[in-house]
Design a protein around this motif. Sequence first.
Motif, PDB file in Angstrom:
ATOM      1  N   UNK A  80       1.645 -12.634   0.115  1.00 27.38           N
ATOM      2  CA  UNK A  80       1.496 -11.743  -0.480  1.00 27.38           C
ATOM      3  C   UNK A  80       0.109 -12.312  -0.508  1.00 27.38           C
ATOM      4  N   UNK A  81      -0.178 -13.662  -0.995  1.00 27.38           N
ATOM      5  CA  UNK A  81      -1.482 -13.630  -2.035  1.00 27.38           C
ATOM      6  C   UNK A  81      -1.577 -15.763  -1.484  1.00 27.38           C
ATOM      7  N   UNK A  82      -2.751 -15.696  -1.150  1.00 24.67           N
ATOM      8  CA  UNK A  82      -3.241 -17.037  -0.851  1.00 24.67           C
ATOM      9  C   UNK A  82      -5.174 -17.591  -1.318  1.00 24.67           C
ATOM     10  N   UNK A 136      -9.298 -16.440  -3.701  1.00 22.99           N
ATOM     11  CA  UNK A 136      -8.219 -15.725  -4.066  1.00 22.99           C
ATOM     12  C   UNK A 136      -8.272 -14.165  -3.091  1.00 22.99           C
ATOM     13  N   UNK A 137      -7.449 -14.650  -2.641  1.00 21.00           N
ATOM     14  CA  UNK A 137      -7.145 -13.277  -1.174  1.00 21.00           C
ATOM     15  C   UNK A 137      -5.817 -12.471  -1.473  1.00 21.00           C
ATOM     16  N   UNK A 142      -5.699   2.234  -4.568  1.00 18.91           N
ATOM     17  CA  UNK A 142      -6.817   1.752  -4.371  1.00 18.91           C
ATOM     18  C   UNK A 142      -6.998   0.140  -2.928  1.00 18.91           C
ATOM     19  N   UNK A 143      -6.353  -0.640  -2.339  1.00 17.25           N
ATOM     20  CA  UNK A 143      -6.701  -1.444  -1.631  1.00 17.25           C
ATOM     21  C   UNK A 143      -5.532  -1.574  -0.810  1.00 17.25           C
ATOM     22  N   UNK A 144      -5.484  -2.478  -0.078  1.00 19.76           N
ATOM     23  CA  UNK A 144      -4.185  -2.881   0.605  1.00 19.76           C
ATOM     24  C   UNK A 144      -4.243  -4.645   0.616  1.00 19.76           C
ATOM     25  N   UNK A 145      -5.790  -4.980   1.176  1.00 17.06           N
ATOM     26  CA  UNK A 145      -6.077  -6.405   0.842  1.00 17.06           C
ATOM     27  C   UNK A 145      -7.241  -6.298  -0.212  1.00 17.06           C
ATOM     28  N   UNK A 146      -7.584  -7.844  -1.469  1.00 16.72           N
ATOM     29  CA  UNK A 146      -8.710  -7.724  -1.411  1.00 16.72           C
ATOM     30  C   UNK A 146      -9.343  -8.840  -1.638  1.00 16.72           C
ATOM     31  N   UNK A 147     -10.306  -9.298  -1.680  1.00 15.61           N
ATOM     32  CA  UNK A 147     -10.392 -10.738  -1.363  1.00 15.61           C
ATOM     33  C   UNK A 147     -11.705 -10.987  -2.761  1.00 15.61           C
ATOM     34  N   UNK A 148     -11.521 -12.588  -3.378  1.00 12.30           N
ATOM     35  CA  UNK A 148     -12.466 -12.779  -4.900  1.00 12.30           C
ATOM     36  C   UNK A 148     -12.794 -13.791  -4.819  1.00 12.30           C
TER      37      UNK A 148
END
Length: 735
Positions: free
Chosen positions: A276-278, A324-325, A332-338
């Motif tokens: 779930x994260x990268x 960061x993904x 609020x989201x299915x995917x977030x990228x910072x």
Amino acid sequence: MKKSIPFVLASLFGAEEVEAQSTRPDTLRAISLSEVVVSANRVQERKADIPQQIDVLPAAQIRLQNPMNTADALQNTGQVFVQKSQFGGGSPVIRGFEANKILLVIDGVRMNNAIYRAGHLQNILTTDANAVDRIEVLSGAGSVIYGTDALGGVISILTKNPRLADSTTATQPRVGMSSFVRYGTAAKEKTAHTDLSLGWRKFGSLTSITASDFDDLRKGRRDYKSFPGFGENLRYVERQDGKDVVVPNDNVNIQRESGYRQLGVLQKFLYRPSATQQHTLNVQYSTTSNVPRYDRLQEYRNGNLRFAEWNYGPEKRFFASYQFQYSRPTAFFDMVRFTPAVQKVNESRLSRAFGNVNRDENLEEVKIGSVNLDLFKQIGRHELRYGAEATRNKVESVGRRVNIDNGATIGIATRYPTGSTYATTGVYASHNWEITPQLILSDGLRFSTVKLKANFNPEFFKSSLLNSDQKSSSLNGNLGLVWMLPVGFRVSGLVSTGFRNPNLDDVSKTFEQNNGTLIVPNPDLKPEQIFYREAEVSQTIEGKLHVAVTGFYSTLTDAIVVRPYTAPDGSTTTVYNGQPFTTVANTNANKARVYGFSGRFNAALLNHWSTQASVTYTKGRVLTTDVPLDHIPPVYGRGAITYQNRKLTAEASMLFNGRKGLADYSPSGEDNLGQNTPVGALGWQTFNLRTTYQITRSWSVQSGLENILDQSYRPFASGINAAGRNFYLTVRFER
């Protein structure tokens, strides 16, 4: 449209599989409605769902083209026009817009900074074509997603990623390596590249290094019958025994004082602790030697060469970002990228008049901090993408005059106010609605603010225009529709608005022009605004045929142009570096229109053969004064036929440009009419052959013959002739 969710997840958590597919040199797979792009809305989605023209240049095509740099990679597609003032240059033109009216983005971070100028830019050369996984060219206004500067389009460059181990139980790293050496005859090019990818189950590393050395560029020997000798380099300047000496050129086809060297380094670390994260750390560095400004070095005054030196000093670009993904459905989201990022850019201009021992040096350093937040959410047939961006630029500018004999240095006026700041913020939201599987509606909004502050040092610049303090905001939107018809027909339409806020180069630059006037600051500049329309009709037969025709029409208001300028105190002259000058300035003087069409054709033939073609036609006019708009290239395009089998890939291609007559040149001078023939830019075409042969699983050899007929030509608005016949040879090792 629902198919885009797996594509997004594959992008986040299966990068190695996506990369492997995107780099296969398989022409049949390229002809597909399901091709995935990221440039339109900052997340991966099907190209067919997007109502705006997007052209994709994958790593496999870049490898086959074997370009010297990224600008040449774009030019070789035939879908982007590229201007060059010097050999170490390359300024892309999209939809009739160039330089700071096109947004460059690398790995999701904007490259454009506070001193991107309106004339011609070579900053795209700081990206290494050999480290690129794909380039996506979004044509037309892109301000809703990307903010300021995206008037003509967006060039989104995505670099290669580390590849993790295939198995979750693997104990040995997955090792990938690619190296090559290349030699080209037109500039005695010597390029060496290596990259190394190490991938474990959760952690991966990619290191890429490219070094190039280019000698002076040789132009073609086959002149136009009507202009024999055009572009010949008859003489150049050398420093002999402490004196400048004009030397006759023993080979007039060698464009003396045009060569340069370049180094590019990329380092990526990828950490994927769970499904779930990268986390990705991305570090890039590029530098050059001095890059001779060839057009200035061939500038004459009173029958004599004007300059003994005119170089862009080493251009250095440092880039570092952390990304960061995270993907897990929430309210609020299915995917977030910072993505926070920092950049530091150093560039300079070094000039010395013939016979003068003093070299004027203007050095600039731009430090940029930015942060991007992008989120994705799907609710039934609706896809929502939203986010925010903030950037801050700080510019340090130094002016000095150096005596090359004794090293004595004195201060001179800086090109920009030192200590200046330029900051942008923006929030956006875009939405896709799959009304039916055949009908897709797209819309979006963005609100942006820009703040600029600059103060000149009055010691060198005697003017009342010493301070600039600007604030502005813009609200932009787009609306598009895609209609999928039977048997692969597709119709799309788009209307959108865009803006470009004046940056430090527009508002606060001082610059002596070739005609003896001085550009001075104008603190009253307003943002340029564009209203863009596009319509496209296409047909795709999956795996066999794709043909598309796109029409576009842009209306530009408050266009920034150079005009005679009267200061608030009524003066039309000023003193600069101790000399009086008539003043001109950037002003919001014009309303303009740009329109045209582009066509693309791609077909898979029988027995490993395929063919491709493209053509772009653009017209532009300033409506305020009824004169041609600058930066409008003549008709241009490309045709090619390709053969592929298991070991051999061969491509025969033709690049062409039409003629641009005097009546179609802008009076602004930006199109460098004085660098071309007395009747304007002549039409030209080059014929080229490229081959790749896979000797073994790891070893391959590439060769090519570019400009086979050795045509001598100078592209529109350029200040140097293009390469003559060029034979190159590349030996590659990959595992």
